[in-house]
Scaffold this motif. Structure first.
Motif, PDB file in Angstrom:
ATOM      1  N   ARG A  81       4.460  15.882  10.503  1.00  0.00           N
ATOM      2  CA  ARG A  81       4.770  16.939  11.478  1.00  0.00           C
ATOM      3  C   ARG A  81       3.518  17.460  12.189  1.00  0.00           C
ATOM      4  N   LEU A  82       2.449  17.696  11.434  1.00  0.00           N
ATOM      5  CA  LEU A  82       1.282  18.376  12.009  1.00  0.00           C
ATOM      6  C   LEU A  82       0.160  17.442  12.448  1.00  0.00           C
ATOM      7  N   LEU A  83       0.073  16.259  11.837  1.00  0.00           N
ATOM      8  CA  LEU A  83      -1.012  15.347  12.177  1.00  0.00           C
ATOM      9  C   LEU A  83      -0.539  14.074  12.868  1.00  0.00           C
ATOM     10  N   GLY A  84       0.766  13.935  13.070  1.00  0.00           N
ATOM     11  CA  GLY A  84       1.282  12.745  13.738  1.00  0.00           C
ATOM     12  C   GLY A  84       1.193  11.483  12.908  1.00  0.00           C
ATOM     13  N   TRP A  85       1.114  11.644  11.604  1.00  0.00           N
ATOM     14  CA  TRP A  85       0.989  10.497  10.700  1.00  0.00           C
ATOM     15  C   TRP A  85       2.329   9.782  10.577  1.00  0.00           C
ATOM     16  N   ARG A  86       2.319   8.444  10.615  1.00  0.00           N
ATOM     17  CA  ARG A  86       3.552   7.655  10.555  1.00  0.00           C
ATOM     18  C   ARG A  86       3.379   6.517   9.548  1.00  0.00           C
ATOM     19  N   PRO A  87       3.794   6.713   8.292  1.00  0.00           N
ATOM     20  CA  PRO A  87       3.617   5.666   7.290  1.00  0.00           C
ATOM     21  C   PRO A  87       4.590   4.511   7.471  1.00  0.00           C
ATOM     22  N   ARG A  88       4.178   3.352   7.010  1.00  0.00           N
ATOM     23  CA  ARG A  88       5.016   2.151   7.056  1.00  0.00           C
ATOM     24  C   ARG A  88       6.163   2.249   6.049  1.00  0.00           C
ATOM     25  N   PRO A  89       7.260   1.522   6.305  1.00  0.00           N
ATOM     26  CA  PRO A  89       8.315   1.421   5.289  1.00  0.00           C
ATOM     27  C   PRO A  89       7.789   0.687   4.053  1.00  0.00           C
ATOM     28  N   ILE A  90       8.181   1.140   2.881  1.00  0.00           N
ATOM     29  CA  ILE A  90       7.641   0.580   1.652  1.00  0.00           C
ATOM     30  C   ILE A  90       8.082  -0.862   1.422  1.00  0.00           C
ATOM     31  N   GLY A  91       9.260  -1.240   1.906  1.00  0.00           N
ATOM     32  CA  GLY A  91       9.671  -2.634   1.770  1.00  0.00           C
ATOM     33  C   GLY A  91       8.687  -3.573   2.434  1.00  0.00           C
ATOM     34  N   ARG A  92       8.226  -3.208   3.616  1.00  0.00           N
ATOM     35  CA  ARG A  92       7.235  -4.020   4.321  1.00  0.00           C
ATOM     36  C   ARG A  92       5.906  -4.033   3.568  1.00  0.00           C
ATOM     37  N   THR A  93       5.525  -2.886   3.036  1.00  0.00           N
ATOM     38  CA  THR A  93       4.278  -2.805   2.283  1.00  0.00           C
ATOM     39  C   THR A  93       4.330  -3.683   1.037  1.00  0.00           C
ATOM     40  N   LEU A  94       5.464  -3.689   0.343  1.00  0.00           N
ATOM     41  CA  LEU A  94       5.590  -4.522  -0.842  1.00  0.00           C
ATOM     42  C   LEU A  94       5.404  -5.997  -0.513  1.00  0.00           C
ATOM     43  N   ALA A  95       5.984  -6.443   0.602  1.00  0.00           N
ATOM     44  CA  ALA A  95       5.818  -7.833   1.015  1.00  0.00           C
ATOM     45  C   ALA A  95       4.355  -8.137   1.317  1.00  0.00           C
ATOM     46  N   ASP A  96       3.682  -7.219   2.025  1.00  0.00           N
ATOM     47  CA  ASP A  96       2.265  -7.423   2.346  1.00  0.00           C
ATOM     48  C   ASP A  96       1.409  -7.423   1.093  1.00  0.00           C
TER      49      ASP A  96
END
Length: 354
Positions: free
Chosen positions: A325-340
């Protein structure tokens, strides 16, 4: 590979110190800063790690070698820290005693973490650093509490009156010492603290970070069933991105920032996602959960389960909504992270899979 905004011609170049640059999170912070156009100085305890660090960073991105300086400094001693911070605008203090380098006693772990933080903060203050970003942990937020349904937020602190494991106790006391120092002796220097939950993601080299033990163990088939607990997860690249945002955004000063990519997941859910994402390469990954009474009984005898005893039956749900909300941070979906993560561990030979 990271998602920080590149430096524009109008953006002044800044010098940033990253402590513990060969570590999992710190190396990604170095990469994110280089890609964002900053000059980076980073510390290592062992100067012999510099060539491997440079090679792994060059494999991930193009940068002028002159923009990265590697210096030796140890959190257990004052030597080298004045030179390390000299001329720096910002400090990302990422280095800390880890589960890989646990001291002989809980008291030693607490002292090492707290004293290391204060050592860096004093040097930063004396060098007129603008802001320090401290890598704290969810361990300073969500331990020692009774079961709850609401996710943990930055307003929560680990309850040290409860039976809290040494690592989480050390992170809590080190962060509290940091806030007290900045308030009483900081001389106007700003502080922000980033609190990653369970950190996964690709490695930059053939390293074996402790935070990837769960995923690595699943891929290796180290246990036939998953321990019964849930936690939130986050991609290491997004943790690095949040550090850079906490460093530069005026709204971040004086704040605690949870790095969490979404709702908590039970380890068995993570295991099933790995199977789905990686197919035959994840053939050894277990897809059943160990019953809680059995896990608690086995934890009396089995070393790996004994280390997880404080987590068994718990749900460590945490939200990163404040940073979004305050810093514009947008994390990746964890499913994609697990594959990576799996792709990286397999590619670097950390696990064999299949």
């Amino acid at each position: 590979m990271t998602r920080t905004s590149p430096r524009t011609p109008d953006t002044p170049r800044t010098q940033v110190l990253v402590t513990g640059g060969s570590g999992f999170i710190a190396s990604w912070c170095v990469l994110a800063l280089l890609e964002a156009g900053h000059d980076v100085r980073t510390t290592v305890r062992d100067a012999g790690r510099e060539p491997a660090l440079r090679d792994s960073l060059h494999a991930a991105t193009d940068f002028d070698d002159a923009r990265l300086t590697v210096v030796r400094a140890d959190l257990r001693a004052d030597d080298g820290w004045a030179d390390a911070v000299a001329g720096c605008d910002y400090v990302l203090h990422v280095a800390s005693p880890t589960l890989r380098t646990v001291p002989d006693s809980a008291e030693e772990m607490v002292a090492a973490a707290r004293d290391g933080v204060l050592r860096v903060l004093r040097a930063a203050r004396d060098a007129k650093v603008r802001r320090v970003v401290l890598t704290s942990a969810f361990g300073a937020v969500g331990y020692g509490h009774p079961p709850r349904t609401a996710p943990f937020t930055e307003e929560d602190w680990t309850n040290l009156d409860a039976a809290v494991p040494p690592y989480q106790r050390s992170k809590t006391l080190a962060e509290r010492a940091a806030w007290q120092f900045v308030a009483e002796e900081g001389g106007g220097m700003e502080l922000a603290a980033v609190h990653p939950v369970a950190v996964i993601g690709p490695v930059l080299g053939p390293d074996d970070p402790p935070s990837l033990r769960a995923v690595r163990g699943m891929l290796d088939g180290a246990a036939p069933m998953c321990p019964p607990f849930a936690t939130s997860w986050v991609d290491v690249r997004d943790v690095a991105d949040l550090h850079v945002r906490a460093m530069t955004d005026p709204a971040a000063a004086g704040g605690r920032w949870l790095a969490s990519a979404g709702r908590s997941l039970r380890l068995v859910e993570v295991a099933r996602m790995l199977r789905e994402q990686c197919g035959e390469r994840a053939a050894k990954v277990p897809t059943r959960e160990l019953p809680l009474p059995v896990a608690r009984l086995l934890s009396r005898f089995e070393p790996k389960l004994r280390a997880l005893r404080p987590q068994l039956g718990q749900d460590f749900d945490a939200t990163g909504a404040k940073a979004e909300r305050l810093l514009g941070w947008r994390p990746r979906p964890i499913g994609r992270t697990l594959a990576d993560t799996a792709d990286s561990l397999l590619a670097h030979g950390v696990v064999r899979g299949g």
